[in-house]
Each structure stands twice: as structure tokens, then as C-alpha cells.
Scaffold this active site. Structure first.
Site, PDB file in Angstrom:
ATOM      1  CG  ASP A 225      -1.716   1.224   1.390  1.00 55.36           C
ATOM      2  OD1 ASP A 225      -2.482   1.529   0.463  1.00 55.36           O
ATOM      3  OD2 ASP A 225      -1.589   1.909   2.425  1.00 55.36           O
TER       4      ASP A 225
ATOM      5  CG  ASP B 181      -2.415   7.360   0.043  1.00 58.68           C
ATOM      6  OD1 ASP B 181      -1.438   8.066  -0.249  1.00 58.68           O
ATOM      7  OD2 ASP B 181      -3.393   7.208  -0.695  1.00 58.68           O
TER       8      ASP B 181
ATOM      9  CG  ASP C 198      -2.119   2.461   6.404  1.00 55.21           C
ATOM     10  OD1 ASP C 198      -2.900   3.284   6.918  1.00 55.21           O
ATOM     11  OD2 ASP C 198      -2.099   2.234   5.189  1.00 55.21           O
TER      12      ASP C 198
ATOM     13  CE  LYS D 284      -5.150  -1.257  -1.275  1.00 54.24           C
ATOM     14  NZ  LYS D 284      -3.889  -0.709  -0.748  1.00 54.24           N
TER      15      LYS D 284
END
Length: 258
Positions: free
Chosen positions: A10, A12, A208, A183
Site C-alpha cells: 500500500d 498512503d 496500514d 481493496k
């Protein structure tokens, strides 16, 4: 600890937070590159083209990768919609350049009144009028597609509204759910695996956000690595029935096995 042949990562909240650097993430990427371990950035941010993602990583975070390392939810969404019906090629998009260009590259024509599809993604300049057009088109029969369900995005100011918040407004207006691509859906994960030419048991999903990154791995039979640098907290994850395969406070703690 398992040796993984490839990494889905990922952006961000994992590699950076808005304009804020996460130094451990840069070191993590450089370790992957040094050991020649394949990786792909898998981002739910539909606003940018891959070239823009690469430039942002290079210019603002000193992370040097190629467009082949980037797969956005805009690309996945355009690919998914294009696969539905070869005879349906009109779309009304709410989104920014990344999403619109991905749709244009797949041969779609933009149509406001009677499109085959309404596709909604993140749009920082969204207006009531855009929502109005989307709602009316869906009511007329357009298929409703959402890029991703993220309600929030982590940046240097905190958690700001994500694409999921915009899509939820349209869902409320039309009284039914969108079909999601990004996702935690399996759709984008299966596309990414095909592009990497790898199977689910060979890779790990690094992110995250439990609700998107980790659930994407869980839904797809892919191991997961949750790093606590973005959205999810240890307190939140402790309440989940299915835990991430691995959890770290910093990507510096993660060992890449040869």
C-alpha cells in the site's frame, strides 16, 4: 517467518502520510530492490496516473521505482468495467485525472445522461451537480461501480474523507450498493497477482489499514503484514477475529528473507 517471493504494498499510510515521509518505508523498498525481490504498489488512490505516482515517490520521498511497480484502483476499475460487456462503452465518472484517463485508455466515452456505467472514485472537487448526475443516471439504469470503499485517507493533517465516503452518498441517494473493485475486494488482488505472475501463497500484502489492506489479503488467501504507521491502531486490531499474519510498528522491524 516465511520467505515471500513478492510483495504487494500500500502507499498512503504505509510508504508516506500525505506529504510526510516515513523513513523506514524508503529503507524497506531499498532492501527489496537490493535483494531483487519483486514488488508492486497497490493503491486505492484513484486520482493519479502511474507516472504521477512514480514522480511523487521520486521527487518527494526519494524512492525510485518504475510505472511497472504501480497498480492503482483507477487502472483496476477501468480494466474491470471494460471486461463486463464489449458492447457497453459509455460511462459517467466522478473522479480525478487518474480515473478518467484510465477509462479513456480502455476506449470509454463520457456520457452524462444515459451512460452504461457510473463510476465513482475520489474527487477533491466534487460538487452537488456531479452527485445529481450520477444519481439520475443510476436511477435510469446505469450500473454503479465504486473504485474503493476507503472512508478515510491518512495525510499529514490527519484522516480526511476517502472515496468510500463519496460513494456512500450516492449509495444513500440511489438506495443500493455499488460494486467495488479496490481493496478489500478480491478483484484488484487477482489482477495484481496476474500482473506479477505469482500465486496467492507466494506474496504478502503490506499495509496500514486493516479494513482495506489486511482484509484484501484475508479475502484473497494472501498473507498480510500490518504496519502501525497509518489508519489502524493496535486497539482496533485486537478486537478483530482474524488477525494479520504479521504486525510491526515500523517496516525497519521486518526481515526480508533471502
Amino acid at each position: 517467518m516465511k520467505k515471500y517471493q513478492g510483495y504487494l504494498i500500500d502507499l498512503d499510510g504505509t510508504v508516506y502520510r500525505g506529504k510526510e515521509k516515513i523513513p523506514a518505508a524508503k529503507r524497506f523498498i531499498e532492501r527489496l530492490q537490493a535483494q531483487k525481490v519483486p514488488f508492486m504498489f497497490l493503491t486505492n488512490n484513484s486520482t493519479k496516473e502511474p507516472e504521477d505516482v512514480v514522480a511523487n515517490l521520486r521527487d518527494n520521498f526519494d524512492i525510485h521505482v518504475g510505472v511497472e511497480n504501480v497498480f492503482t484502483t483507477a487502472l483496476a476499475t477501468a480494466e474491470y468495467v471494460a471486461s463486463l460487456d464489449v458492447n457497453k462503452r459509455t460511462v459517467y465518472p466522478i473522479g480525478e485525472l487518474g480515473l478518467k484517463q484510465a477509462l479513456l485508455n480502455k476506449g470509454f466515452i463520457f456520457e452524462e445522461k444515459n451512460p452504461d456505467y457510473v463510476v465513482v472514485g475520489l474527487d477533491s472537487d466534487v460538487t452537488y451537480h456531479k452527485f445529481e448526475l450520477a444519481t439520475l443516471a443510476i436511477k435510469r439504469g446505469a450500473k454503479f461501480i465504486g473504485t474503493n470503499a476507503d472512508t478515510n485517507l491518512p495525510n499529514e493533517r490527519g484522516l480526511v474523507p476517502g472515496a468510500g465516503s463519496l460513494i456512500a452518498l450516492v449509495e444513500c441517494a440511489v438506495q443500493h450498493k455499488a460494486t467495488y473493485v479496490g481493496k478489500p475486494e478480491k478483484t484488484i488482488m487477482e489482477m495484481a497477482l496476474r500482473k506479477m505472475n505469482m500465486s496467492a501463497d507466494e506474496v504478502v500484502m503490506v499495509g496500514d489499514n486493516y479494513m482495506t489492506d489486511i482484509k484484501a489479503g484475508i479475502n484473497s488467501g494472501i498473507d498480510t503484514l500490518l504496519v502501525y504507521t497509518g489508519v489502524s491502531t493496535k486497539e482496533q486490531v485486537a478486537q478483530k477475529n482474524i488477525k494479520p499474519t504479521h504486525e510491526v510498528d515500523s517496516l525497519d522491524q521486518w526481515k526480508i528473507l533471502n
